[in-house]
Design an enzyme around this catalytic site. Sequence first.
Site, mmCIF file in Angstrom:
data_model
loop_
_atom_site.group_PDB
_atom_site.id
_atom_site.type_symbol
_atom_site.label_atom_id
_atom_site.label_comp_id
_atom_site.label_asym_id
_atom_site.label_seq_id
_atom_site.Cartn_x
_atom_site.Cartn_y
_atom_site.Cartn_z
ATOM 1 N N GLU A 100 0.832 -1.208 0.000
ATOM 2 C CA GLU A 100 0.000 0.000 0.000
ATOM 3 C C GLU A 100 0.866 1.258 0.000
ATOM 4 O OE1 GLU A 100 -4.178 -1.609 1.750
ATOM 5 O OE2 GLU A 100 -2.908 -0.600 3.185
ATOM 6 N N CYS A 113 3.577 8.746 1.102
ATOM 7 C CA CYS A 113 4.088 7.803 2.102
ATOM 8 C C CYS A 113 4.273 6.464 1.400
ATOM 9 C CB CYS A 113 3.083 7.701 3.245
ATOM 10 S SG CYS A 113 3.552 6.497 4.491
ATOM 11 N N CYS A 120 6.640 -6.425 7.276
ATOM 12 C CA CYS A 120 7.746 -5.948 8.101
ATOM 13 C C CYS A 120 8.145 -7.045 9.074
ATOM 14 C CB CYS A 120 7.351 -4.691 8.875
ATOM 15 S SG CYS A 120 8.764 -3.995 9.779
ATOM 16 N N CYS A 124 6.543 -4.255 15.678
ATOM 17 C CA CYS A 124 6.227 -3.294 16.740
ATOM 18 C C CYS A 124 4.785 -3.571 17.188
ATOM 19 C CB CYS A 124 6.369 -1.867 16.226
ATOM 20 S SG CYS A 124 8.052 -1.523 15.695
ATOM 21 N N CYS A 127 1.552 -1.826 15.710
ATOM 22 C CA CYS A 127 1.569 -1.553 14.266
ATOM 23 C C CYS A 127 0.859 -2.644 13.484
ATOM 24 C CB CYS A 127 3.018 -1.423 13.795
ATOM 25 S SG CYS A 127 3.145 -1.253 12.006
ATOM 26 N N GLY A 189 7.164 -1.612 6.251
ATOM 27 C CA GLY A 189 8.562 -2.037 6.308
ATOM 28 C C GLY A 189 9.489 -1.126 7.091
ATOM 29 N N SER A 221 12.263 6.924 7.843
ATOM 30 C CA SER A 221 11.832 6.698 9.226
ATOM 31 C C SER A 221 12.279 5.310 9.672
ATOM 32 C CB SER A 221 10.304 6.804 9.288
ATOM 33 O OG SER A 221 9.870 6.430 10.568
ATOM 34 N N LEU A 244 10.029 6.395 18.024
ATOM 35 C CA LEU A 244 10.476 6.280 19.422
ATOM 36 C C LEU A 244 9.406 5.608 20.300
ATOM 37 C CD1 LEU A 244 12.844 7.009 21.274
ATOM 38 C CD2 LEU A 244 11.672 9.162 21.765
ATOM 39 N N HIS A 245 8.302 6.280 20.489
ATOM 40 C CA HIS A 245 7.085 5.726 21.103
ATOM 41 C C HIS A 245 7.149 5.439 22.595
ATOM 42 C CE1 HIS A 245 5.971 5.590 16.978
ATOM 43 N NE2 HIS A 245 6.752 4.582 16.699
ATOM 44 N N ASN A 320 -3.986 4.965 15.515
ATOM 45 C CA ASN A 320 -5.063 4.557 14.613
ATOM 46 C C ASN A 320 -5.358 3.085 14.852
ATOM 47 O OD1 ASN A 320 -5.385 7.027 12.972
ATOM 48 N ND2 ASN A 320 -3.223 6.635 12.567
ATOM 49 N N CYS A 363 -1.682 6.642 9.498
ATOM 50 C CA CYS A 363 -0.385 6.115 9.902
ATOM 51 C C CYS A 363 -0.547 4.780 10.646
ATOM 52 C CB CYS A 363 0.249 7.146 10.818
ATOM 53 S SG CYS A 363 1.942 6.840 11.111
#
Length: 387
Positions: A100, A113, A120, A124, A127, A189, A221, A244-245, A320, A363
């Site tokens: 996508e 984007c 990936c 995470c 995600c 990814g 990123s 970072l998160h 999201n 995102c």
Amino acid sequence: MCHLLQDKTDKINLLGLDRSAMQTFLAELGEKPFRTNQLIQWIHQARISDFSQMTNLSHALREKLTAIACIRLPDIAWEKIATDGTHKWLLRLPDGNSIEMVFIPEARRGTLCISSQVGCALDCRFCSTGKQGFSRNLTMAEIIGQLQLASQRLSEYQPKENAISPQASTARPPETRKAITNVVFMGMGEPLLNFDNVVPAMSLMMDDLAYGLSKYRVTLSTSGLIPAMLRLKAESPAALAVSLHAPNDDLRNVLVPLNKKYPLDALMSVCSDYFSGHAKRVVTFEYVMLKGINDSPKHAKELLTLLRTVPCKVNLIPFNPFPLTEYVCSPMEDIKIFQQIVQTGGIHTTIRKTRGDDIDAACGQLVGNFKDRTKRNARWLENPAKI
Ligand code: SF4
């Protein structure tokens, strides 16, 4: 010639050649170096894929190229346009996998984007892409192909094409037709796990004779792959964002498992120096806002302490949600309090505007459709709480 450069007709896909590879390719055909600029301009600036139309190339070269090379873009499986003008595409790749890509129009810029991998490998916890598992790296042709395809679609875009997107109808804002000014590797990814295809693709994006984007407007990123970050610093002037998160290792080990290998003190040391000698350049830290997990005033103060030596800005991302996730987004008032604490501490802090949420283009929501070689997706569907 590398098989990844070849399309299914066994012709060489020239989208997979950066400037130096193009020069080598042409030299092998007995051509002079100045042909490199001409061919790059035809392919990337003029977006011409028919060699017979490349009128300043010799007749013989045009015939040779037609016989052995091609310019092949991914196919568009579908395109959706959100009510806020955000575009999302599902792109089908030659091996049947799909990825996508999203275009976000704003008043002063248009951000594409793009994806760097099919799925990936990093998983995470918050995600959606990570939960789908991983198939393979994208080739350089598939990475550049996303930019070329989006540029083409956006320039061709006419109001009568509403039929592509039933949701769009009459409410399309004027900024829908803006051109691409920024590219961010924030799709599917971890781009630094596909360094050898991503970095040459970025160099073409910033090449004045190709896409001519400013180094400030091409952003990679990463979730913090330190050895590759050091290599990137040496090899590319592109902008850097770090996912970072979390403000401490205990929490980041859970949210971004790569942190167990490359913990925060080492990551901050690399980030502090990343743009040394470039007074105006800073690292962007992305921080997804998860209710009750990482969003308290205490976390905000901890973040300030963590970032005190790093020239940076912070981008807070409202989470999201996606099916089966255990997380929910922090309330906007908590996000604003968090922002105020970090901003007052001296770090420029923004809240990312959620875009394209009616077409799942926000995102962290990009998923594609592919064969998961890790089997992670099957395990996730069976028991979401466990992984
Ligand atoms: S946040 Fe990025 S690195 Fe982490 S799983 Fe998702 S796509 Fe991969």
